[in-house]
Each structure stands twice: as structure tokens, then as C-alpha cells.
Design a protein around this motif. Structure first.
Motif, PDB file in Angstrom:
ATOM      1  N   VAL A 136      -5.394  -4.050  -7.540  1.00 41.43           N
ATOM      2  CA  VAL A 136      -5.166  -5.135  -6.723  1.00 41.43           C
ATOM      3  C   VAL A 136      -3.904  -5.333  -6.796  1.00 41.43           C
ATOM      4  CG1 VAL A 136      -6.122  -6.837  -8.121  1.00 41.43           C
ATOM      5  CG2 VAL A 136      -6.193  -7.247  -5.724  1.00 41.43           C
ATOM      6  N   ILE A 137      -3.316  -5.454  -7.830  1.00 38.68           N
ATOM      7  CA  ILE A 137      -1.975  -5.710  -8.125  1.00 38.68           C
ATOM      8  C   ILE A 137      -0.782  -4.825  -7.544  1.00 38.68           C
ATOM      9  CG2 ILE A 137      -0.017  -6.336  -9.748  1.00 38.68           C
ATOM     10  CD1 ILE A 137      -2.467  -8.451  -9.633  1.00 38.68           C
ATOM     11  N   ASP A 138      -1.149  -3.492  -7.542  1.00 37.16           N
ATOM     12  CA  ASP A 138      -0.416  -2.497  -6.709  1.00 37.16           C
ATOM     13  C   ASP A 138      -0.414  -2.706  -5.652  1.00 37.16           C
ATOM     14  OD1 ASP A 138       0.857  -0.233  -6.542  1.00 37.16           O
ATOM     15  OD2 ASP A 138      -0.826   1.044  -6.480  1.00 37.16           O
ATOM     16  N   GLY A 139      -1.787  -3.141  -4.843  1.00 35.16           N
ATOM     17  CA  GLY A 139      -1.804  -3.120  -3.455  1.00 35.16           C
ATOM     18  C   GLY A 139      -0.738  -4.369  -3.189  1.00 35.16           C
ATOM     19  N   LEU A 140      -1.081  -5.642  -3.764  1.00 37.41           N
ATOM     20  CA  LEU A 140      -0.096  -6.800  -3.439  1.00 37.41           C
ATOM     21  C   LEU A 140       1.349  -6.302  -3.413  1.00 37.41           C
ATOM     22  CD1 LEU A 140      -2.268  -9.316  -5.225  1.00 37.41           C
ATOM     23  CD2 LEU A 140      -2.110  -9.338  -2.775  1.00 37.41           C
ATOM     24  N   VAL A 141       1.513  -5.843  -4.568  1.00 34.36           N
ATOM     25  CA  VAL A 141       3.243  -5.045  -4.854  1.00 34.36           C
ATOM     26  C   VAL A 141       3.651  -4.430  -3.509  1.00 34.36           C
ATOM     27  CG1 VAL A 141       4.750  -4.012  -6.134  1.00 34.36           C
ATOM     28  CG2 VAL A 141       3.048  -5.604  -7.129  1.00 34.36           C
ATOM     29  N   GLN A 142       2.718  -3.489  -3.113  1.00 33.80           N
ATOM     30  CA  GLN A 142       3.083  -2.693  -2.186  1.00 33.80           C
ATOM     31  C   GLN A 142       3.320  -3.295  -0.881  1.00 33.80           C
ATOM     32  OE1 GLN A 142       0.709   0.883  -1.361  1.00 33.80           O
ATOM     33  NE2 GLN A 142      -0.310   0.848  -3.578  1.00 33.80           N
TER      34      GLN A 142
END
Length: 453
Positions: A135-141
Motif C-alpha cells: 500500500v505504501i508503494d502504491g501511494l508513492v507511485q
């Protein structure tokens, strides 16, 4: 007397088939999703039937810290008037405590990303082991800035969200095989990104698809457009959230221990206000429990969208409960610990498959269930994503650990109904979703007919 946190609890034992009607509190999964959308809405709304528990209290406290306000109506803790957050006006340094609540630790960073504040998301010590990376990776993307000391990339709590207003959004690709909450967390905030979100799941399958369907349903009710143009892809259109006054459904997953009590004692339990149609995974009890030999009946209440669900066990000629092995049951997600308790008491084999994601829940539930089975004198087989029970075990009393996991605590309570002398450590951890559980369970075993769970 309510048990204190950490206190050992002698699980109630009964030789009598239970017979009760159990009124359930509101769904935790739905309550926390509705709280998020009410806080992101363009106008105030009212929620009724809200679950009052540690997880939902933590969500309310987190959203309050970001600027939402929640007012109890007429001193009824299950009714809330919600005034939304003004994301642009949310500034400064804020710390959010997520406890051990997956919905809080995974849903709040996306909300925080749309503010102008620096938001630290922390939690209980056990929360540091729960996966956050996708989820953090998605938000950063999508353009959010999220950091954590000693972590690059960020995969666990504690972490810091550096809000700078609405992020660009767009296409994000993640593997949500560890939890459906990774997808739900992005879906819930997708409309707040300037270009919305186009979310692609790269894994073979997503656990708990019911929870994703639940998220899409509450978003649609709030006027957010979500399309699924192909499997494992969800497109959220940018725009306003218009939360509506909503009654939260009862928690069908938490019906499990009470319905299991009917199965393992050869008794009968009725749960009123069961929805005719629902996205809750707990609705699977209708099909899971008959595989253990139980009878399930549903009686609709005319003129409503709910009815009474009754589960009845059976007894043999000697008055002993008849519990058959269920064979293979797949992808039960949060229903697994309760199902495992029934499997421990069944006469034949049960195989629980496609449950590897449970290793990232409040505890590694596969390791925990194996360890507690051993204490009870049973040998089960643990694989990377399955548990197998031979059935026909001669169980012995034991002190069972809860692992700060509410579903492991209720697992022990179910065993205790049948295995005299069973003790559960820290039964108070059930307050995560069922604050009244120890009292309600004692009433159930004591032949009380009307129970408020």
C-alpha cells in the motif's frame, strides 16, 4: 467481572447443547470504511449501528487528529454525526496510533497524503511485523511522499507521511497477495487524487475478494465511480465523496464463534438482522458450517432486507455432538481460526487451503494454530498456505495463548466449551472487535437465551 488485559481466563465448559439468540454488534470492516468516507465527504453524515471497539475507536481518533469531528447522538455510542476533514486546512505535526488494527495502519496513510501535515503513523509493538509495503508503494507511485527511518523502501510501521495536498495519482501496480486491505486502502482514497487511481494487482489472486467488493460497494454508495475493466484492475474516477446516512450491518465474521458453539455442542444459535444480501465474508458461514454437519436455515423478515439465521448442530443416540470433517475449505481468510476450532473437534479430516496471507495478520495465524493444537494434544499439518486436520482427536486441557489476536482468543473459547479446563490468556484482546465477548460467552455457556455479543 471483565477480565483485565493479559489475565488468564478459564473458558466456560458445558455438557448441555447451547440454545440462544445472539444480537451482534456492527461490522468492524464496514464501520471503519464508512468512517473513512464520512471523513472525506463534502458534507456531514450520520452513521448508526457503529461498532464500539478498540479498532474503531483508533480509527475515530486517527481521523479526529486529521480534522474530522465525531459526535455521539443522545449518548448512544453506536450513533455518530460526522463532520468531514478539510484536507487543505490540515497542517502541522500529527501522530496517529493505529494499535494493531490493519484497517487503521493501512487506510490512514492515504488520507494523510492528501493533507498539508506531517503525519507519523505508529502502533503497538506487534504492528511492526505486519506488512505495509504494497500500500505504501502504491501511494508513492501515485505521488505521495512517505518515509521511515532505516527503511528504503518503506515496508512497515512506524512511518511518516509528508502531506502536500492532493497527489497526481494515475496508474499504480502492486502485489496485494498479502492482504486485500492493500487494494481497499487505495480504493478508498482514489477519488482524492487529482487524476484518480488506476490500480493493477500483479499477483495471481487476491485474498478475501469479499472485502474488495465491500469497499467498492461503500464507495458507490458515496457517489464515487469505480470500474473494473478487467480482472485484478480497478479504476477510481477523481471527484467528490458524498457520504450518506448509513446503518452499519452486524459483524457476520464475529457471528462465527457463536454459530460454532451450536455446531460443537449440538445446540442451536440464532442471529437476527442477518442481511439478505451482503459483501461480508462472514456470509460464508451459511455454506461452511453445513460441511461440518450443521443445519443452516434463513428466515427473511417480511418487508425488510434482513432475516434470522439459525445454525443447529446434531446429537447422536448417546447425546454426543456429531461433527463431521469438512473436507477442503479454501480461502476462508479471517474465518480460518473459528473454522480451525471446529476442525479440531470434528470426527473426520478438514483441509484449510489458500490461507498463506494469514501469516501477516495480528500474528502468524498458521504458526499459532499449529502451536495451540500441539498443546491440546493434537498433531496437524502446517504448510506454507494450508493447515490439515486429521480429526478424531482426543484433546486435553491446556493454557492457550491469544497472541494479542482476537480470533485466536475466540478459537480458545470454542475449544473450551468442549474441553473442560481450557484456559485462554488475555481474553480481553477480543475488545478489538467484541468488547462484550467474555460476558456474552459465559452467558451462552450458562444457558442464557438472549445474548448481546
Amino acid at each position: 467481572m471483565t477480565p483485565s488485559p493479559g489475565e488468564a481466563w478459564s473458558a466456560p465448559f458445558t455438557t448441555t447443547p447451547v440454545a440462544a439468540t445472539v444480537a451482534l454488534p456492527g461490522s468492524k470492516s464496514l464501520t471503519n470504511r464508512h468512517l473513512i468516507l464520512a471523513a472525506l465527504s463534502t458534507s456531514p453524515s450520520r452513521l448508526t449501528g457503529v461498532l464500539v471497539s478498540r479498532d474503531t475507536d483508533l480509527m475515530i481518533e486517527a481521523l479526529s487528529a486529521l480534522g474530522a469531528t465525531f459526535k455521539r447522538v443522545k449518548d448512544d455510542p453506536t450513533v455518530l454525526d460526522v463532520t468531514p476533514i478539510n484536507l487543505a486546512d490540515c497542517t502541522g505535526n500529527i501522530t496517529v496510533d493505529s494499535g494493531l488494527a490493519g484497517t487503521v495502519m493501512r487506510f490512514i496513510p492515504g488520507v494523510a497524503a492528501g493533507t498539508n501535515a506531517t503525519v507519523v503513523v505508529d502502533g503497538d509493538a506487534q504492528s511492526y511485523a505486519r506488512p505495509m509495503g504494497p500500500v505504501i508503494d502504491g501511494l508513492v507511485q501515485a505521488g505521495a511522499r512517505i518515509t521511515a527511518e532505516g527503511q528504503d523502501p518503506v515496508t512497515h510501521l512506524p512511518l511518516t507521511v509528508h502531506g502536500s495536498g492532493a497527489a497526481p495519482g494515475g496508474r499504480v501496480t502492486i502485489d496485494s497477495g498479502g492482504s486485500s486491505q492493500f487494494i481497499s486502502a487505495l480504493l478508498l482514497v482514489g477519488a482524492t487524487f487529482r487524476n484518480g487511481l488506476d490500480i493493477v494487482h500483479t499477483g495471481d489472486q487476491t485474498p478475501s475478494p469479499e472485502h474488495i467488493a465491500m469497499t467498492i460497494k461503500v464507495l458507490t454508495e458515496a457517489g464515487v465511480a469505480v470500474e473494473t475493466p478487467e480482472p485484478h484492475r480497478w479504476v477510481v474516477t477523481p471527484g467528490e465523496v458524498h457520504a450518506v446516512d448509513t446503518a452499519v450491518e452486524p459483524d457476520l465474521s464475529n457471528a462465527g464463534p457463536y454459530l460454532a458453539a451450536a455446531v460443537v455442542t449440538g445446540g442451536s444459535v440464532t442471529v437476527p438482522y442477518w442481511p439478505v444480501e451482503t459483501t461480508q465474508i462472514g456470509d460464508r458461514w451459511r455454506t461452511v458450517l453445513p460441511q461440518f454437519g450443521a443445519r443452516v436455515t434463513f428466515t427473511p423478515v417480511e418487508g425488510t432486507n434482513y432475516g434470522d439465521l439459525t445454525v443447529s448442530g446434531s446429537l447422536d443416540a448417546q447425546g454426543k455432538p456429531v461433527i463431521t470433517g469438512a473436507g477442503e475449505l479454501s480461502d476462508l481468510a479471517e474465518l480460518t481460526p473459528t473454522t480451525a476450532a471446529i476442525a479440531m473437534l470434528a470426527d473426520g479430516p478438514t483441509h484449510l487451503t489458500n490461507i498463506g496471507h494469514l501469516r501477516g495478520h495480528e500474528t502468524d495465524r498458521l504458526i499459532a494454530l499449529n502451536a495451540e493444537a500441539t498443546k491440546l494434544g493434537a498433531t496437524i499439518e502446517e504448510g506454507e498456505d494450508f493447515l490439515s486436520f486429521a480429526g478424531g482427536y482426543a484433546l486435553q486441557p491446556a493454557i492457550l495463548e491469544s497472541y494479542a489476536d482476537h480470533r485466536m482468543a475466540t478459537y480458545g473459547a470454542i475449544i473450551g466449551l468442549v474441553v473442560e479446563g481450557t484456559v485462554v490468556t488475555d481474553i480481553a484482546t477480543t475488545a478489538k472487535t467484541m468488547p462484550n465477548f467474555p460476558t456474552a460467552w459465559t452467558e451462552l455457556a450458562s444457558a442464557e437465551r438472549q445474548i448481546r455479543a
